[in-house]
Design a protein around this motif. Structure first.
Motif, mmCIF file in Angstrom:
data_model
loop_
_atom_site.group_PDB
_atom_site.id
_atom_site.type_symbol
_atom_site.label_atom_id
_atom_site.label_comp_id
_atom_site.label_asym_id
_atom_site.label_seq_id
_atom_site.Cartn_x
_atom_site.Cartn_y
_atom_site.Cartn_z
ATOM 1 N N CYS A 1 -0.414 13.433 52.033
ATOM 2 C CA CYS A 1 0.673 12.464 52.161
ATOM 3 C C CYS A 1 0.173 11.149 51.578
ATOM 4 C CB CYS A 1 1.144 12.332 53.607
ATOM 5 S SG CYS A 1 -0.056 11.598 54.741
ATOM 6 N N THR A 2 0.627 10.023 52.075
ATOM 7 C CA THR A 2 0.191 8.742 51.524
ATOM 8 C C THR A 2 -1.058 8.221 52.239
ATOM 9 O OG1 THR A 2 2.478 8.191 50.911
ATOM 10 C CG2 THR A 2 0.881 6.388 50.953
ATOM 11 N N GLY A 3 -0.912 7.848 53.519
ATOM 12 C CA GLY A 3 -2.026 7.234 54.231
ATOM 13 C C GLY A 3 -3.000 8.196 54.867
ATOM 14 N N ASN A 4 -2.623 9.478 54.966
ATOM 15 C CA ASN A 4 -3.432 10.499 55.641
ATOM 16 C C ASN A 4 -3.674 10.147 57.101
ATOM 17 O OD1 ASN A 4 -6.755 11.959 55.448
ATOM 18 N ND2 ASN A 4 -4.819 12.996 55.805
ATOM 19 N N PHE B 1 2.078 22.187 45.399
ATOM 20 C CA PHE B 1 3.494 22.357 45.734
ATOM 21 C C PHE B 1 3.881 21.298 46.765
ATOM 22 C CE2 PHE B 1 1.627 26.457 44.862
ATOM 23 C CZ PHE B 1 2.580 27.197 44.176
ATOM 24 N N ALA B 2 5.104 20.801 46.697
ATOM 25 C CA ALA B 2 5.659 20.105 47.853
ATOM 26 C C ALA B 2 5.823 21.136 48.961
ATOM 27 C CB ALA B 2 7.000 19.477 47.510
ATOM 28 N N LEU B 3 5.497 20.749 50.194
ATOM 29 C CA LEU B 3 5.546 21.690 51.313
ATOM 30 C C LEU B 3 6.907 22.364 51.425
ATOM 31 C CD1 LEU B 3 4.447 22.994 53.915
ATOM 32 C CD2 LEU B 3 5.060 20.864 55.121
ATOM 33 N N GLY B 4 7.981 21.591 51.274
ATOM 34 C CA GLY B 4 9.321 22.174 51.376
ATOM 35 C C GLY B 4 9.615 23.173 50.281
ATOM 36 N N ASP B 5 9.158 22.878 49.065
ATOM 37 C CA ASP B 5 9.346 23.826 47.967
ATOM 38 C C ASP B 5 8.532 25.094 48.210
ATOM 39 O OD1 ASP B 5 11.118 22.328 46.353
ATOM 40 O OD2 ASP B 5 9.456 21.166 45.525
ATOM 41 N N PHE B 6 7.324 24.935 48.724
ATOM 42 C CA PHE B 6 6.499 26.113 49.000
ATOM 43 C C PHE B 6 7.139 26.977 50.079
ATOM 44 C CE2 PHE B 6 2.873 28.414 50.868
ATOM 45 C CZ PHE B 6 2.335 28.977 49.714
ATOM 46 N N ALA B 7 7.727 26.341 51.084
ATOM 47 C CA ALA B 7 8.421 27.102 52.129
ATOM 48 C C ALA B 7 9.582 27.895 51.531
ATOM 49 C CB ALA B 7 8.924 26.159 53.216
ATOM 50 N N ASP B 8 10.325 27.284 50.610
ATOM 51 C CA ASP B 8 11.420 27.998 49.964
ATOM 52 C C ASP B 8 10.899 29.202 49.182
ATOM 53 O OD1 ASP B 8 13.316 26.326 51.009
ATOM 54 O OD2 ASP B 8 13.685 25.220 49.150
ATOM 55 N N LEU B 9 9.752 29.029 48.518
ATOM 56 C CA LEU B 9 9.155 30.142 47.784
ATOM 57 C C LEU B 9 8.680 31.232 48.743
ATOM 58 C CD1 LEU B 9 7.163 28.079 45.151
ATOM 59 C CD2 LEU B 9 9.171 29.490 44.703
ATOM 60 N N CYS B 10 8.171 30.833 49.895
ATOM 61 C CA CYS B 10 7.731 31.819 50.889
ATOM 62 C C CYS B 10 8.901 32.645 51.414
ATOM 63 C CB CYS B 10 7.019 31.125 52.047
ATOM 64 S SG CYS B 10 5.325 30.598 51.687
ATOM 65 N N ARG B 11 10.085 32.048 51.444
ATOM 66 C CA ARG B 11 11.270 32.801 51.872
ATOM 67 C C ARG B 11 11.576 33.948 50.911
ATOM 68 N NH1 ARG B 11 13.199 27.413 53.092
ATOM 69 N NH2 ARG B 11 13.439 27.158 55.351
ATOM 70 N N SER B 12 11.112 33.822 49.673
ATOM 71 C CA SER B 12 11.351 34.872 48.680
ATOM 72 C C SER B 12 10.199 35.879 48.634
ATOM 73 C CB SER B 12 11.534 34.256 47.293
ATOM 74 O OG SER B 12 10.310 33.737 46.790
ATOM 75 N N SER B 13 9.286 35.812 49.618
ATOM 76 C CA SER B 13 8.055 36.601 49.546
ATOM 77 C C SER B 13 8.295 38.111 49.571
ATOM 78 C CB SER B 13 7.109 36.217 50.688
ATOM 79 O OG SER B 13 7.710 36.448 51.949
ATOM 80 N N ALA B 14 9.456 38.538 50.032
ATOM 81 C CA ALA B 14 9.742 39.972 50.042
ATOM 82 C C ALA B 14 9.765 40.554 48.628
ATOM 83 C CB ALA B 14 11.067 40.248 50.737
ATOM 84 N N THR B 15 9.985 39.693 47.636
ATOM 85 C CA THR B 15 10.023 40.170 46.249
ATOM 86 C C THR B 15 8.679 40.014 45.550
ATOM 87 O OG1 THR B 15 10.718 38.005 45.385
ATOM 88 C CG2 THR B 15 12.457 39.523 46.103
ATOM 89 N N TRP B 16 7.672 39.492 46.219
ATOM 90 C CA TRP B 16 6.354 39.332 45.616
ATOM 91 C C TRP B 16 5.659 40.671 45.477
ATOM 92 C CZ3 TRP B 16 3.930 34.705 48.767
ATOM 93 C CH2 TRP B 16 4.704 33.557 48.545
ATOM 94 N N ARG B 17 4.710 40.724 44.584
ATOM 95 C CA ARG B 17 3.889 41.930 44.464
ATOM 96 C C ARG B 17 3.065 42.120 45.734
ATOM 97 N NH1 ARG B 17 0.745 40.472 39.079
ATOM 98 N NH2 ARG B 17 0.747 38.508 40.248
ATOM 99 N N PRO B 18 2.751 43.369 46.093
ATOM 100 C CA PRO B 18 1.933 43.600 47.287
ATOM 101 C C PRO B 18 0.586 42.883 47.187
ATOM 102 C CG PRO B 18 2.894 45.650 46.507
ATOM 103 C CD PRO B 18 3.173 44.619 45.447
ATOM 104 N N HIS C 1 4.558 12.844 45.817
ATOM 105 C CA HIS C 1 3.138 13.090 46.081
ATOM 106 C C HIS C 1 2.594 14.186 45.163
ATOM 107 C CE1 HIS C 1 3.848 11.492 50.369
ATOM 108 N NE2 HIS C 1 3.075 10.620 49.754
ATOM 109 N N ARG C 2 3.389 15.195 44.926
ATOM 110 C CA ARG C 2 2.927 16.283 44.060
ATOM 111 C C ARG C 2 2.582 15.744 42.671
ATOM 112 N NH1 ARG C 2 5.595 20.240 40.458
ATOM 113 N NH2 ARG C 2 4.141 21.973 40.232
ATOM 114 N N GLY C 3 3.443 14.907 42.146
ATOM 115 C CA GLY C 3 3.164 14.320 40.842
ATOM 116 C C GLY C 3 1.929 13.442 40.854
ATOM 117 N N GLU C 4 1.756 12.660 41.929
ATOM 118 C CA GLU C 4 0.586 11.791 42.037
ATOM 119 C C GLU C 4 -0.701 12.603 42.119
ATOM 120 O OE1 GLU C 4 2.817 8.143 44.454
ATOM 121 O OE2 GLU C 4 1.597 9.614 45.537
ATOM 122 N N VAL C 5 -0.661 13.678 42.881
ATOM 123 C CA VAL C 5 -1.848 14.522 43.026
ATOM 124 C C VAL C 5 -2.169 15.218 41.708
ATOM 125 C CG1 VAL C 5 -2.785 16.564 44.180
ATOM 126 C CG2 VAL C 5 -1.534 14.857 45.501
ATOM 127 N N ALA C 6 -1.151 15.676 41.011
ATOM 128 C CA ALA C 6 -1.369 16.360 39.738
ATOM 129 C C ALA C 6 -2.008 15.433 38.709
ATOM 130 C CB ALA C 6 -0.052 16.907 39.200
#
Length: 201
Positions: A16-19, A111-128, A95-100
């Motif tokens: 985050c910013t101040g940690n 990843f932004a935490l919220g974006d990563f959570a959205d990607l995790c919701r799609s995990s059923a389609t990931w490779r084993p 923050h993602r841009g600043e860290v990159a």
């Protein structure tokens, strides 16, 4: 070798910013929610209040939930910290841009935490996930590959508001959003880590 270990023992870094509010909250809660995985979980800030303790309202809420708030000192994001993280989860897209910019080569793992959570919701389609290799790098690779397949939400729905110096209501808003996102991440990661552990024992 513990579950999740790699030669560099790379783990999860929240930013985050101040940690002192959002990222330590996420760090200590994920440690609590995903214990015994062998994956280090830490945090840092893009404008860290270096050496400071967790902010008081954040610390109080973590204690209420039974999370450990001891032995914490805020620190700044560095290239070395990013090199030691398999997954970097930021509280906002800014923050993602600043860290990159600190370590451009790590962009795929940030990843932004919220974006990563959205990607995790799609995990059923990931490779084993292979049980013979550390699970976290595989999760990160699958999430990165899924980026183009999941429609991004507006930043208003993704970013975690900065509660520092704000009201108790704003603190609660920030904590609730982190909890919502972590719930999705834990469900996805917990299933993978548990499966890997069962296979190895």
């Amino acid at each position: 070798m513990m579950l999740g270990d790699s030669p560099q023992n790379r783990g999860i870094l929240f930013v985050c910013t101040g940690n002192i509010c959002r990222s330590p909250y996420a760090e200590r809660r994920l440690r609590q929610l995903l214990p015994d995985t062998g994956v280090p979980i830490t945090s840092a800030g893009t404008g860290a209040v270096v050496h400071s303790d967790i902010e008081s309202q954040t610390s109080e809420q973590l204690r209420r939930l039974g999370a450990d708030v001891t032995d914490f000192a805020a620190r700044a994001v560095t290239p070395q910290l990013l090199d030691g993280a398999e997954l970097v989860l930021t509280m906002t897209r800014t923050h993602r841009g600043e860290v990159a910019r600190v370590r451009p080569a790590a962009m795929r793992r940030i990843f932004a935490l919220g974006d990563f959570a959205d990607l995790c919701r799609s995990s059923a389609t990931w490779r084993p996930i292979s049980p013979t290799r550390p699970w976290l790098p595989q999760v990160v690779a699958e999430a990165a590959a899924a980026r183009g397949t999941v429609a991004p939400r507006d930043a208003f729905d993704i970013d975690v508001v900065d509660p520092y110096g704000q009201s108790a209501r704003t603190h609660t808003e920030a904590f609730d959003r982190i909890e919502d996102f972590l719930g999705v991440v834990v469900a996805a990661m917990g299933a993978v880590a548990g499966s890997s552990r069962a296979t190895r024992t």
